[in-house]
Design an enzyme around this catalytic site. Structure first.
Site, PDB file in Angstrom:
ATOM      1  N   VAL A  61      -2.448  -6.483   1.328  1.00 52.95           N
ATOM      2  CA  VAL A  61      -2.209  -6.756   2.741  1.00 52.95           C
ATOM      3  C   VAL A  61      -1.035  -7.712   2.966  1.00 52.95           C
ATOM      4  O   VAL A  61      -0.529  -7.812   4.091  1.00 52.95           O
ATOM      5  CB  VAL A  61      -3.497  -7.321   3.381  1.00 52.95           C
ATOM      6  CG1 VAL A  61      -3.722  -8.779   2.976  1.00 52.95           C
ATOM      7  CG2 VAL A  61      -3.477  -7.191   4.901  1.00 52.95           C
ATOM      8  N   TYR A  62      -0.575  -8.400   1.936  1.00 49.90           N
ATOM      9  CA  TYR A  62       0.537  -9.324   2.106  1.00 49.90           C
ATOM     10  C   TYR A  62       1.807  -8.538   2.449  1.00 49.90           C
ATOM     11  O   TYR A  62       2.310  -7.753   1.648  1.00 49.90           O
ATOM     12  CB  TYR A  62       0.797 -10.137   0.836  1.00 49.90           C
ATOM     13  CG  TYR A  62      -0.269 -11.147   0.470  1.00 49.90           C
ATOM     14  CD1 TYR A  62      -1.299 -11.476   1.348  1.00 49.90           C
ATOM     15  CD2 TYR A  62      -0.244 -11.785  -0.761  1.00 49.90           C
ATOM     16  CE1 TYR A  62      -2.268 -12.400   1.011  1.00 49.90           C
ATOM     17  CE2 TYR A  62      -1.207 -12.715  -1.111  1.00 49.90           C
ATOM     18  CZ  TYR A  62      -2.220 -13.012  -0.220  1.00 49.90           C
ATOM     19  OH  TYR A  62      -3.184 -13.935  -0.567  1.00 49.90           O
ATOM     20  N   SER A  63       2.307  -8.776   3.652  1.00 48.39           N
ATOM     21  CA  SER A  63       3.517  -8.096   4.133  1.00 48.39           C
ATOM     22  C   SER A  63       3.403  -6.580   4.004  1.00 48.39           C
ATOM     23  O   SER A  63       4.369  -5.888   3.661  1.00 48.39           O
ATOM     24  CB  SER A  63       4.761  -8.611   3.395  1.00 48.39           C
ATOM     25  OG  SER A  63       5.015  -9.960   3.718  1.00 48.39           O
ATOM     26  N   ASP A  64       2.182  -6.060   4.288  1.00 50.04           N
ATOM     27  CA  ASP A  64       1.948  -4.602   4.253  1.00 50.04           C
ATOM     28  C   ASP A  64       2.383  -3.971   2.937  1.00 50.04           C
ATOM     29  O   ASP A  64       2.987  -2.892   2.913  1.00 50.04           O
ATOM     30  CB  ASP A  64       2.668  -3.916   5.420  1.00 50.04           C
ATOM     31  CG  ASP A  64       2.087  -4.292   6.767  1.00 50.04           C
ATOM     32  OD1 ASP A  64       0.885  -4.609   6.827  1.00 50.04           O
ATOM     33  OD2 ASP A  64       2.844  -4.293   7.756  1.00 50.04           O
ATOM     34  N   GLY A  65       2.082  -4.634   1.850  1.00 51.81           N
ATOM     35  CA  GLY A  65       2.398  -4.097   0.534  1.00 51.81           C
ATOM     36  C   GLY A  65       3.727  -4.557  -0.029  1.00 51.81           C
ATOM     37  O   GLY A  65       3.992  -4.365  -1.224  1.00 51.81           O
TER      38      GLY A  65
END
Length: 343
Positions: A61-65
């Site tokens: 989920v960090y920066s959408d992958g």
């Protein structure tokens, strides 16, 4: 750098780990954390490896992958030198099955993380949150399948309550499935709730703490002072309402003591705050983050020395909070040792 066993497992991890939430920089939350690109990430990883830091943690989920992608590219050619950890379980997409820890989601999420990270396996996968809508048996059996398939080496959780973690461990033991050995948890001088229930559970069940936000969501950097405005470039301008709350006067009292001890030791305030954590029970590794090389070098300086017992006691005292029932004996002071406890 010192290495420690991760819970009651045979896996050793560096006492400091690197949290790659600053990699990628997409979206309002993670953009405020940092926007490290691949070139910068390679340099930071060089510094970490030179210092003996080999544990790297990220999440889908960090920066959408994008964090996983940047980390994977920056580690290319040296995957076997590191312990690689990621997390899944939070929403990543608009579909009905793009959240949680169902069999469908877990298999899909693990395959996607492996692709972004450019690896065949994860040393550690942690569930980012408890999924109350999926049977625990479904989640654990799927994770066990992924371990047996060689996709995952070890398992952990993050942001679980005590009963959620203990129930999961009991079910895993009943079926002979792989157990959780790590608990990625919020823990700092301004956030000691971990000690109430999760720390005793970790001691009893052999679950090691992987500490996130050891500087209290950016409050223990040494730049926040009583009577002074929040620094202009502090991420707290954008994220204070998202992170764990802290009572301001208590924060200032802790910073006062940190500043005194920093002067005594010749260390920076963040180094003192992290070193205190490294002496706490169950702590396997403390995740440090950095938006630039200067921050990283400073955080790496938190290891290789130790606070004195007297300094630890002062930090314990100033940061102590009253635990809620039933974590304190409500009859304290009302009965002698020979008196019967209340029924």
């Amino acid at each position: 750098m010192e290495t420690r066993f991760l819970g009651r497992s045979g896996l050793k991890v560096s006492a400091l780990g690197f949290g790659a939430g600053t990699f990628g920089g997409k979206g309002p939350l993670f953009g405020a954390w940092g926007n490290t690109d691949v070139t910068q990430a390679r340099r930071m990883i060089d510094l970490c490896l030179d210092a003996g830091l080999t544990f790297f943690d990220t999440a889908d989920v960090y920066s959408d992958g994008a964090s996983e992608s940047v980390l994977g590219q920056a580690l290319r050619g040296r995957r076997d030198q590191v312990i690689l950890s990621s997390k899944t379980g939070l929403r990543l997409g608009d579909g009905a099955n793009d959240t949680g820890t169902s069999r469908l989601r877990l298999i899909k999420a693990v395959e996607a993380s492996l692709q972004r990270l450019g690896t065949d396996y994860l040393d550690l996968l942690q569930l980012h949150a408890f999924d109350a809508m999926t049977p625990i048996e479904e989640t654990l059996s799927t994770l066990d399948d992924l371990v047996r398939a060689g996709k995952l080496r070890y398992l952990g959780v993050s942001n679980f309550s005590g009963w959620q973690l203990m129930k999961s461990l009991g079910i895993a033991d009943r079926h002979g499935w792989s157990r959780y050995v790590a608990n990625q948890t919020y823990y700092s001088l301004v956030g000691r709730d971990y000690e109430w229930e999760l720390m005793p559970l970790g001691l009893d069940q052999g679950v090691g703490a992987v500490v996130w936000s050891p500087l209290g969501w950016g409050r223990l950097t040494g730049r926040i002072r009583r009577g002074a405005p929040l620094p202009e470039n502090s991420r707290l301008h954008d994220t204070a309402d998202i992170g764990p709350p802290v009572e301001q006067e208590r924060l200032y009292r802790i910073i006062d003591v940190l500043e005194d001890i920093a002067g005594e030791t010749g260390k920076a305030i963040p180094q003192v705050a992290i070193n205190w954590l490294l002496q706490r029970p169950t702590v396997a590794t403390v995740l440090i983050g950095a938006r630039n090389e200067e921050q990283l070098q400073q955080n790496l300086g938190a290891i290789g020395w130790s606070l004195s017992a007297e300094q630890v006691a002062r930090l314990d005292a100033v940061s102590a909070i009253q635990t809620p029932y039933p974590y304190y004996p409500y009859w304290r002071g009302q009965f002698s040792e020979r008196s019967p406890l209340p029924v």
